[in-house]
Design a protein around this motif. Structure first.
Motif, short mmCIF file in Angstrom:
data_model
loop_
_atom_site.label_atom_id
_atom_site.label_comp_id
_atom_site.label_asym_id
_atom_site.label_seq_id
_atom_site.Cartn_x
_atom_site.Cartn_y
_atom_site.Cartn_z
N PRO A 1 -8.20 13.29 67.48
CA PRO A 1 -7.03 12.54 68.35
C PRO A 1 -5.80 12.57 67.85
CG PRO A 1 -8.47 11.22 66.52
CD PRO A 1 -8.60 12.77 66.69
N VAL A 2 -4.79 12.28 68.60
CA VAL A 2 -3.43 12.34 68.43
C VAL A 2 -2.78 11.14 68.96
CG1 VAL A 2 -2.95 14.70 68.31
CG2 VAL A 2 -2.69 13.66 70.54
N LEU A 3 -1.72 10.67 68.38
CA LEU A 3 -0.96 9.53 69.06
C LEU A 3 0.56 10.34 69.45
CD1 LEU A 3 -1.24 6.64 66.48
CD2 LEU A 3 -2.46 7.16 68.60
N LEU A 4 0.69 9.89 70.62
CA LEU A 4 1.97 10.53 71.56
C LEU A 4 3.17 9.41 71.75
CD1 LEU A 4 0.00 12.48 74.22
CD2 LEU A 4 0.74 13.53 71.86
N THR A 5 4.26 9.86 71.63
CA THR A 5 5.24 9.15 72.33
C THR A 5 5.37 8.89 73.96
OG1 THR A 5 6.83 10.79 72.49
CG2 THR A 5 6.73 9.86 70.20
N GLU B 1 7.24 10.14 75.73
CA GLU B 1 7.81 11.40 76.19
C GLU B 1 6.71 12.67 75.86
OE1 GLU B 1 9.51 9.46 73.86
OE2 GLU B 1 10.45 8.56 75.74
N GLY B 2 5.48 12.15 75.32
CA GLY B 2 4.69 13.27 74.89
C GLY B 2 4.61 13.89 73.82
N LYS B 3 5.29 13.51 72.90
CA LYS B 3 5.57 14.10 71.46
C LYS B 3 4.65 13.65 70.45
CE LYS B 3 9.33 14.35 68.83
NZ LYS B 3 8.91 15.44 67.81
N GLU B 4 3.94 14.57 69.61
CA GLU B 4 2.93 13.92 68.92
C GLU B 4 3.50 13.27 67.58
OE1 GLU B 4 -0.03 16.79 67.05
OE2 GLU B 4 -0.46 17.53 69.03
N ILE B 5 2.98 12.23 67.29
CA ILE B 5 3.50 11.30 66.17
C ILE B 5 2.59 12.00 64.85
CG2 ILE B 5 4.06 9.17 65.27
CD1 ILE B 5 3.83 8.30 68.04
N ALA B 6 3.51 12.51 63.95
CA ALA B 6 2.77 13.06 62.70
C ALA B 6 2.41 12.12 61.69
CB ALA B 6 3.43 14.14 62.26
N GLU B 7 3.21 10.93 61.58
CA GLU B 7 3.14 10.02 60.63
C GLU B 7 2.03 9.01 60.53
OE1 GLU B 7 6.09 9.79 62.56
OE2 GLU B 7 6.83 11.70 61.59
N ASN B 8 1.86 8.34 59.41
CA ASN B 8 0.85 7.39 59.74
C ASN B 8 1.61 5.78 59.86
OD1 ASN B 8 -1.45 8.86 59.55
ND2 ASN B 8 -1.99 8.43 57.68
N ASP B 9 0.81 4.81 60.23
CA ASP B 9 1.37 3.48 60.16
C ASP B 9 2.30 3.61 61.38
OD1 ASP B 9 2.00 0.90 59.61
OD2 ASP B 9 3.13 1.28 57.79
N VAL B 10 1.72 3.97 62.35
CA VAL B 10 2.49 4.07 63.71
C VAL B 10 1.76 3.62 64.63
CG1 VAL B 10 4.08 6.11 62.83
CG2 VAL B 10 1.60 6.58 63.96
N GLU B 11 2.15 3.49 65.97
CA GLU B 11 1.53 3.08 67.29
C GLU B 11 2.14 4.20 68.38
OE1 GLU B 11 1.77 -0.97 68.20
OE2 GLU B 11 1.68 -0.70 70.25
N GLY B 12 0.97 4.44 69.22
CA GLY B 12 1.38 5.54 70.13
C GLY B 12 0.21 5.69 71.37
N LEU B 13 0.35 6.59 72.13
CA LEU B 13 -0.66 6.64 73.23
C LEU B 13 -1.65 7.64 72.81
CD1 LEU B 13 2.07 7.27 76.00
CD2 LEU B 13 0.96 5.28 75.69
N LEU B 14 -2.78 7.09 73.06
CA LEU B 14 -4.06 7.88 72.34
C LEU B 14 -4.52 9.04 73.34
CD1 LEU B 14 -6.24 8.16 70.19
CD2 LEU B 14 -7.72 6.63 71.53
N ALA B 15 -4.20 10.44 72.76
CA ALA B 15 -4.85 11.39 73.56
C ALA B 15 -5.55 12.29 72.55
CB ALA B 15 -3.73 12.23 73.92
N ILE B 16 -6.51 13.24 73.17
CA ILE B 16 -7.34 14.13 72.33
C ILE B 16 -6.87 15.40 72.55
CG2 ILE B 16 -9.65 14.53 71.78
CD1 ILE B 16 -9.20 11.56 71.60
N LYS B 17 -6.82 16.32 71.53
CA LYS B 17 -6.13 17.64 71.89
C LYS B 17 -7.13 18.63 71.78
CE LYS B 17 -4.01 18.86 67.32
NZ LYS B 17 -2.63 18.87 66.69
N PHE B 18 -8.58 18.52 71.73
CA PHE B 18 -9.30 19.76 71.64
C PHE B 18 -10.60 19.21 72.33
CE2 PHE B 18 -12.23 22.83 70.39
CZ PHE B 18 -11.37 24.18 70.49
#
Ligand code: 7RM
Length: 632
Positions: A431-435, A437-454
């Motif tokens: 899983p990844v969290l995206l902004t 604009e579709g940028k992966e958010i690397a940090e923890n303690d964040v909120e974003g759009l949930l996507a799966i990259k594989f």
């Protein structure tokens, strides 16, 4: 050592690392223990740009051989399926693996006798009776594609799904019993079939004994057909990527989509996730309360438990009949070890009070689970303390019809849990969290759009009959990812907390509806000119349905108009999609380009009237004041 079983935190860390470093090696190892008629040539090919994925390419198998035949030598006399009827005075049924195998083979022969062939789509519209599980497996046995329609959907919804899948066969029952009431089943099928001339055969299981109309040349009784067949039916060889089933689910636009799952990858993933998330042990009795009409019933009432050789419990009734202690009485009666339900059920039983829980021991329970919607902290703690007695791990399992199996969850008692957090990705899930604009958010303690990259083995393969819709919906907003439609938080340690949908999908008691789907139904009412539907927080259902409606005449008898609208939604979709609140308005907040500003409607429905944000782009800001004043 069983490499497919994760027992410790270190096992999980190791399995997760391997699954990312070498996904093909990891999943090939998971697939090895099954019965394959022919081993696969290549493990994986995928192209997320096109939304195309294939697993275990060139392999040949039959999932029912793995659910049934594979277990006969070792557990033929073990109970495979316990059926608990709606009426507690009636006896439960205990069906062994040997008996289930025979019943599936006989039903498969009935299907063949009635002209069903490999690849044909078969619509199944049945209440929660053993014949439903048998019908699903019988289709899979001969390579027919099952499309189960939840038996709470309307005749029109059945027809839509039959037509979309071009199904020529329907498997159903006479009626159904739910709580104190009986309801029609075959009658709704008949109504649906008035608009489905392609249906050649309807096979009817006798259950309630209610009289039904049988159309000569089209309709046959299951029990009469069974008299003509034997219990010998070898499992059809299926390519890994042959269709196993279609299951319709709502999205933000248009009519529900037929999510397609295929044979090989679905089998491997559902088995792996079932055994590891719930920490299933040999001999455990597993109870998933979901209806087979939803993906949870497919994956964790039928396929997952049977692949594992478990005893799975199917319950015909409802949580509050004869009283709000029924779930707990059934747990004690059948000594259920693993119990899997939805937050909405927990919240509703919580509201009935502990008097219904306290008479029950619940001592057989070892693991409890949640699925379908976010579980709020209050419900989480109540479930953990009063049902799990503080000693059972509670797994909050996040997944979707499209994912086929659980993607994010703690593994019971193995990886840690945290209230209201699905927590950790399963091995093979990235899983990844995206902004936005579709940028992966690397940090923890964040909120974003949930996507799966594989891809994982049970990822959606297509939407039936319209691959472009699949590509558009899941693979185009954020190229290179599968986009879930959910928003999520990641805590400081990396645990995921699912917040909910970020699209126009609302989740009512764990059931998905598109706002557009409900609006279309409301608009069919003679009184209605236009409508807009939003979700709002509901104490029991998670989200309730709030409809803003413009009528074609002044409303003099509001209750009569509301009743007409509710009846229309019931007719078009089914009673589960009935609006909870209907507010009559003279206009909707639209931008100059004609787009409804749902944000404003959502805020008003939620009661957050002071923070409506920027309304200057509205065509007519005055409607906002009217809407606020008339809030239900
Ligand atoms: C299994 C199922 C999928 C949608 C999904 C989410 C929501 C499901 C959880 C959850 C928070 C959970 N399939 N959802 N599980 N939200 N925590 N554990 O429900 O296709 O019918 O719905 O349900 O929004 O996108 S589904």
């Amino acid at each position: 050592m069983d490499l497919t079983r994760i027992r410790t935190q270190a096992d999980y860390d190791d399995a997760y690392r391997r699954s990312v470093a070498d996904p093909e090696g990891f999943w090939a190892a998971q697939a090895t223990g099954f019965t394959w008629k022919k081993r696969w040539d290549r493990v994986l090919e995928h192209d997320f740009k096109q939304g195309r994925t294939q697993w275990f390419i060139g392999g040949s198998l039959n999932i029912t051989e793995n659910c049934l035949d594979r277990h006969l030598a070792t557990r033929g006399d073990q109970v495979a399926l316990i059926w608990e009827p709606n009426d507690p005075q009636e006896p439960a049924q205990h069906i062994t693996y040997r008996e289930l195998h025979a019943r599936v083979c006989r039903y498969a022969n009935v299907l063949l006798r009635n002209g069903v062939r490999k690849g044909d789509r078969v619509c199944i519209y049945m209440p929660m009776i053993p014949e439903l599980a048998v019908a699903v497996l019988a289709c899979a046995r001969i390579g027919a594609v099952h499309s189960v329609v939840f038996a709470g959907f309307s005749a029109q919804s059945i027809a839509d799904r039959i037509l979309d899948a071009d199904a020529a066969f329907v498997l159903t029952s006479d009626g159904m019993a739910r709580g104190a009431r009986k309801g029609p089943v075959k009658g709704l099928v008949d109504e649906a079939l008035a608009g489905c001339p392609g249906v050649k055969r309807v096979i009817v299981a006798r259950h309630t004994g209610d009289p039904v109309a049988m159309q000569a040349g089209r309709d046959v009784w299951l029990h009469e057909e069974l008299a003509h067949v034997d219990a010998d039916r070898p499992a059809e060889a299926m390519d890994s990527e042959d269709l196993l089933f279609i299951l319709y689910t709502s999205g933000s636009t248009g009519k529900p989509k037929g999510v397609v799952h295929t044979c090989g990858g679905y089998m491997v993933y559902v088995d792996h996730s079932f055994r590891n998330v719930f920490q299933y042990n040999d001999g455990d009795i597993f109870w998933c309360t979901a209806d087979v009409g939803w993906i949870t019933g497919h994956s964790y009432l039928i396929y997952g438990p049977l692949l594992a050789g478990a005893t799975t419990l199917m319950f015909e009734g409802i949580p509050t009949y004869p009283d709000a202690g029924r779930f707990w009485q059934v747990v004690d009666k059948h000594r259920v070890n693993i119990f899997y339900t939805a937050p909405t059920a927990i919240r509703s039983l919580m509201a009935h009070g502990l008097a219904f829980v306290e008479p029950c021991s619940l001592a057989s329970l070892r693991t409890i689970g949640s699925v379908g919607e976010p579980i709020n902290e209050e419900a989480w703690h109540w479930y953990k303390q009063h049902i799990g007695k503080g000693r059972c791990p509670l797994v909050d399992t996040w997944w979707q019809t499209e994912t086929g199996g659980i993607l994010i969850s703690s593994l019971a008692g193995v990886t840690d849990e945290k209230p209201s957090h699905a927590a950790w990705p399963l091995p093979g899930v990235q899983p990844v969290l995206l902004t936005p604009e579709g940028k992966e958010i690397a940090e923890n303690d964040v909120e974003g759009l949930l996507a799966i990259k594989f891809p994982w083995p049970s990822i959606i393969r297509t939407t039936y009959g319209d691959h472009e819709r699949c590509r558009q919906t899941y693979f185009s907003s954020y190229p290179g990812y599968y986009f879930t439609g959910d928003g999520a938080r990641r805590d400081a340690d990396g645990r995921y907390r699912i917040i909910g949908r970020v699209d126009d999908v609302i989740n009512v008691s764990g059931h998905r509806f598109g706002t557009a789907e409900i609006e279309n139904a409301i608009n069919e009412s003679d009184f209605v000119v236009e409508s807009a539907v939003v979700g709002y927080p509901h104490d029991i259902k998670g989200q309730g349905i709030y409809a803003y409606v413009i009528t074609d005449r002044p409303v003099t008898d509001a209750e009569a108009v509301r009743a007409d609208i509710v009846a229309m939604v019931t007719k078009v979709i089914g009673p589960i999609a009935k609006p909870d609140k209907i507010q009559f308005v003279s206009g909707l907040p639209k931008t100059r380009s004609g787009k409804i500003m749902r944000r404003i409607l959502r805020k008003v429905a939620e009661g957050e009237m002071s923070s409506l944000g920027d309304t200057t782009t509205l065509l007519d800001p005055a409607v906002v004041e009217e809407i606020k004043a008339g809030r239900m």
